[in-house]
Write a protein that holds these residues in place. Structure first.
Motif, short mmCIF file in Angstrom:
data_model
loop_
_atom_site.label_atom_id
_atom_site.label_comp_id
_atom_site.label_asym_id
_atom_site.label_seq_id
_atom_site.Cartn_x
_atom_site.Cartn_y
_atom_site.Cartn_z
N ILE A 39 -23.22 5.62 3.53
CA ILE A 39 -23.78 6.94 3.25
C ILE A 39 -24.96 6.82 2.28
O ILE A 39 -24.86 6.17 1.23
N ALA A 40 -26.07 7.43 2.67
CA ALA A 40 -27.26 7.42 1.81
C ALA A 40 -27.51 8.85 1.30
O ALA A 40 -27.58 9.79 2.08
N ILE A 41 -27.63 8.98 -0.03
CA ILE A 41 -27.91 10.27 -0.67
C ILE A 41 -29.20 10.10 -1.49
O ILE A 41 -29.35 9.12 -2.23
N PRO A 42 -30.16 11.04 -1.33
CA PRO A 42 -31.41 10.93 -2.12
C PRO A 42 -31.11 10.78 -3.61
O PRO A 42 -30.28 11.51 -4.17
N GLY A 43 -31.77 9.82 -4.21
CA GLY A 43 -31.59 9.59 -5.64
C GLY A 43 -30.57 8.50 -5.96
O GLY A 43 -30.44 8.11 -7.12
N PHE A 44 -29.87 8.02 -4.95
CA PHE A 44 -28.86 6.97 -5.16
C PHE A 44 -29.10 5.84 -4.16
O PHE A 44 -29.52 6.09 -3.03
N ARG A 45 -28.81 4.65 -4.60
CA ARG A 45 -28.87 3.53 -3.68
C ARG A 45 -27.78 3.69 -2.62
O ARG A 45 -26.71 4.24 -2.90
N LYS A 46 -28.06 3.22 -1.40
CA LYS A 46 -27.09 3.35 -0.32
C LYS A 46 -25.78 2.69 -0.73
O LYS A 46 -25.74 1.55 -1.18
N GLY A 47 -24.71 3.47 -0.59
CA GLY A 47 -23.39 2.95 -0.93
C GLY A 47 -22.98 3.24 -2.37
O GLY A 47 -21.87 2.89 -2.78
N LYS A 48 -23.88 3.85 -3.15
CA LYS A 48 -23.58 4.09 -4.57
C LYS A 48 -23.41 5.57 -4.90
O LYS A 48 -23.18 5.93 -6.05
N ALA A 49 -23.50 6.43 -3.89
CA ALA A 49 -23.40 7.87 -4.16
C ALA A 49 -22.00 8.24 -4.60
O ALA A 49 -21.01 7.82 -3.98
N PRO A 50 -21.86 9.04 -5.66
CA PRO A 50 -20.53 9.48 -6.11
C PRO A 50 -19.88 10.37 -5.05
O PRO A 50 -20.55 11.08 -4.31
N ARG A 51 -18.56 10.32 -5.02
CA ARG A 51 -17.82 11.12 -4.04
C ARG A 51 -18.12 12.61 -4.19
O ARG A 51 -18.31 13.32 -3.19
N LYS A 52 -18.17 13.10 -5.43
CA LYS A 52 -18.40 14.53 -5.67
C LYS A 52 -19.76 14.95 -5.10
O LYS A 52 -19.90 16.06 -4.58
N MET A 53 -20.75 14.07 -5.22
CA MET A 53 -22.08 14.37 -4.72
C MET A 53 -22.05 14.48 -3.19
O MET A 53 -22.66 15.38 -2.60
N ILE A 54 -21.32 13.54 -2.54
CA ILE A 54 -21.22 13.57 -1.07
C ILE A 54 -20.50 14.83 -0.62
O ILE A 54 -20.92 15.50 0.33
N GLU A 55 -19.42 15.17 -1.33
CA GLU A 55 -18.64 16.37 -0.96
C GLU A 55 -19.47 17.63 -1.18
O GLU A 55 -19.37 18.60 -0.40
N ALA A 56 -20.31 17.63 -2.21
CA ALA A 56 -21.15 18.80 -2.47
C ALA A 56 -22.19 18.99 -1.36
O ALA A 56 -22.53 20.10 -0.97
N MET A 57 -22.66 17.84 -0.82
CA MET A 57 -23.68 17.91 0.22
C MET A 57 -23.10 18.20 1.60
O MET A 57 -23.64 18.99 2.38
N TYR A 58 -21.95 17.57 1.93
CA TYR A 58 -21.41 17.66 3.29
C TYR A 58 -20.16 18.53 3.40
O TYR A 58 -19.66 18.75 4.51
N GLY A 59 -19.65 19.02 2.28
CA GLY A 59 -18.46 19.87 2.33
C GLY A 59 -17.32 19.24 1.56
O GLY A 59 -17.14 18.01 1.59
N ALA A 60 -16.52 20.07 0.92
CA ALA A 60 -15.46 19.58 0.04
C ALA A 60 -14.40 18.77 0.79
O ALA A 60 -13.72 17.94 0.20
N HIS A 61 -14.28 19.02 2.09
CA HIS A 61 -13.21 18.36 2.85
C HIS A 61 -13.77 17.34 3.84
O HIS A 61 -13.13 17.03 4.85
N VAL A 62 -14.93 16.81 3.55
CA VAL A 62 -15.59 15.90 4.47
C VAL A 62 -14.76 14.65 4.75
O VAL A 62 -14.82 14.08 5.85
N PHE A 63 -13.92 14.23 3.79
CA PHE A 63 -13.15 13.00 3.97
C PHE A 63 -11.70 13.26 4.39
O PHE A 63 -10.91 12.32 4.50
N TYR A 64 -11.34 14.53 4.61
CA TYR A 64 -9.93 14.84 4.83
C TYR A 64 -9.40 14.27 6.16
O TYR A 64 -8.28 13.75 6.21
N GLU A 65 -10.20 14.36 7.21
CA GLU A 65 -9.70 13.86 8.49
C GLU A 65 -9.46 12.36 8.45
O GLU A 65 -8.42 11.86 8.88
#
Length: 428
Positions: A39-65
């Motif tokens: 996962i690549a998030i602007p401002g972070f190196r690929k693979g270093k994005a915090p989980r909260k940041m990913i959930e904020a961008m893609y949805g709180a339950h993005v990893f639930y499935e």
């Protein structure tokens, strides 16, 4: 984890289970750790994005499935195994609700092993044909052996039935050559019925080097393009060969076997044919006994069990085809269909075998059939001898639980067959 409700309807069970937030968090975090490197998030190196940041961008339950996949073994144990539900295959997720406190409620649906009611399976009356070997069978085997050592000779004479004619040919429909109607240096045994009716008879009387046109009408049940059509084959006879079959006498017996006389060879052929016929009859009787026991069993067969058996049969057939150099697709096309057509053709057999399987399983349970360590060891040793391998190597290759199930089934079959009563087939 809390199993809130179980509903059974025929061969299906619906299970409602609540997963506490701690267990769900364990699964979600495991899924995040696996996926973050992709996962690549602007401002972070690929693979270093915090989980909260990913959930904020893609949805709180993005990893639930994916989180559910991580904890599925624990969910399956609590929702299925601990509830003594005999599930077939993997349950499907039909609903998922996430509460504000991140507690997750799942609704799982699964096919379940059916209720089986045995009918009679001991003392069954089953037809078994008497075994005999006729003089004609012995003669046919002698003729086959003679043909195997026969010699061929090219001759300068008109072709006769029984001769082999080497021919070039080409077929024409209204003067136009048609596909599949041409051959060169083809060896045709006259009288074999290899070609369309009327073809071989018109070769009779031709001599080497002669050419002629042969009028043929294809049968009405021939393939669509040529069915019922009148065509012309231009044929050239290249050569005629005859087969010299040795006389069936004592010298022949000495040449093809270890016996000194033809009578001794005949006796050996008869004895071997009788042994083979008895084995075939015993196998047919065993199959008939087991099939009758299954027919008398009452069970509503789940589709999942039939599909599983169908998968097994298709897989075995595909392996056999592979050994012959064909794929399933190639074979299906040769037979004028596709893989789905093949699957449908196998379905009746799969349905019958699936019912046999549940019948044997119920007999094993009812009779308390078990397999001892000694039974297992003896079977491993027998397999090692059969395949000329070390016993330990066989144990690495053959799953113990599968072998155990095979031996249990074998004992159940023996129980049915040993108690069955063989009766003469009814006169047709």
């Amino acid at each position: 984890m809390n199993v809130k409700n179980i509903e059974k309807n025929g061969n299906q069970a619906t299970i409602t289970v609540e997963i506490d937030k701690e267990l769900m968090e364990k699964g979600v975090n495991a899924a995040y750790l696996k996926q973050r490197k992709m996962i690549a998030i602007p401002g972070f190196r690929k693979g270093k994005a915090p989980r909260k940041m990913i959930e904020a961008m893609y949805g709180a339950h993005v990893f639930y499935e994916d989180g559910l996949e991580e904890i599925f073994p624990e969910v399956y144990k609590a929702a299925v195994l601990d509830q003594d539900i005999k599930a077939i295959g993997r349950p499907s997720l039909t609903d998922m609700q996430i509460a504000e406190d991140n507690t997750v409620t799942l609704v799982l649906t699964t096919d379940v092993y059916p209720e089986v009611t045995l009918g009679q399976y001991k003392g069954l009356e089953v037809e078994k044909a008497a075994v005999e070997v006729s003089d004609a069978q012995v003669q046919a085997e002698l003729d086959r052996m003679a043909q195997n050592v026969a010699s061929t000779e090219e001759v300068e004479k008109a072709a006769e039935m029984g001769d082999t004619a080497n021919i070039d040919f080409e077929g024409f429909d209204n003067g136009v050559a048609f596909e599949g109607g041409k051959g060169e240096n083809f060896d045709l045994k006259l009288g074999s019925g290899s070609f369309v009716p009327g073809f071989e008879e018109q070769i009779v009387g031709m001599t080497a080097g002669e050419e002629k046109d042969i009028d043929i009408t294809f049968p009405e049940d021939y393939h669509a393009d040529l069915a019922g059509k009148a065509v012309v084959f231009h044929v050239k006879l290249n050569k005629v060969t005859v087969t010299n079959v040795p006389a069936l006498d004592d010298e022949f017996a000495k040449d093809v076997s270890e016996f000194e006389t033809l009578e001794e060879l005949k006796a050996d052929i008869r004895a071997k044919a009788l042994e083979n016929a008895e084995k075939n009859a015993a196998s047919a009787f065993e199959n008939a006994c087991v099939e009758k026991a299954a027919e008398l069993t009452t069970v509503e067969m789940p589709a999942a069990l039939i599909e599983s058996e169908l998968d097994n049969q298709m897989e075995r057939f595909a392996y056999q085809l592979q050994m012959s150099g064909y794929s399933m697709d190639q074979y299906a096309k040769m037979m004028g269909g596709d893989v789905n057509t093949m699957r449908n053709a196998f379905r009746p057999t799969a349905e019958k075998q699936a019912k046999i399987n549940v019948t044997l399983t119920k007999i094993i349970e009812t009779e308390g059939i078990t397999v001892s360590d000694e039974d297992m060891e003896a079977e491993f040793e027998a397999l090692a001898k059969q395949y000329e391998l070390e016993v330990e190597k066989v144990k690495e290759m053959v799953a113990a639980d599968e072998l155990k199930a095979t031996l249990e089934n074998r004992k159940a079959v023996k129980l049915i067959v040993d108690s069955a009563v063989a009766v003469a087939p009814k006169a047709e």
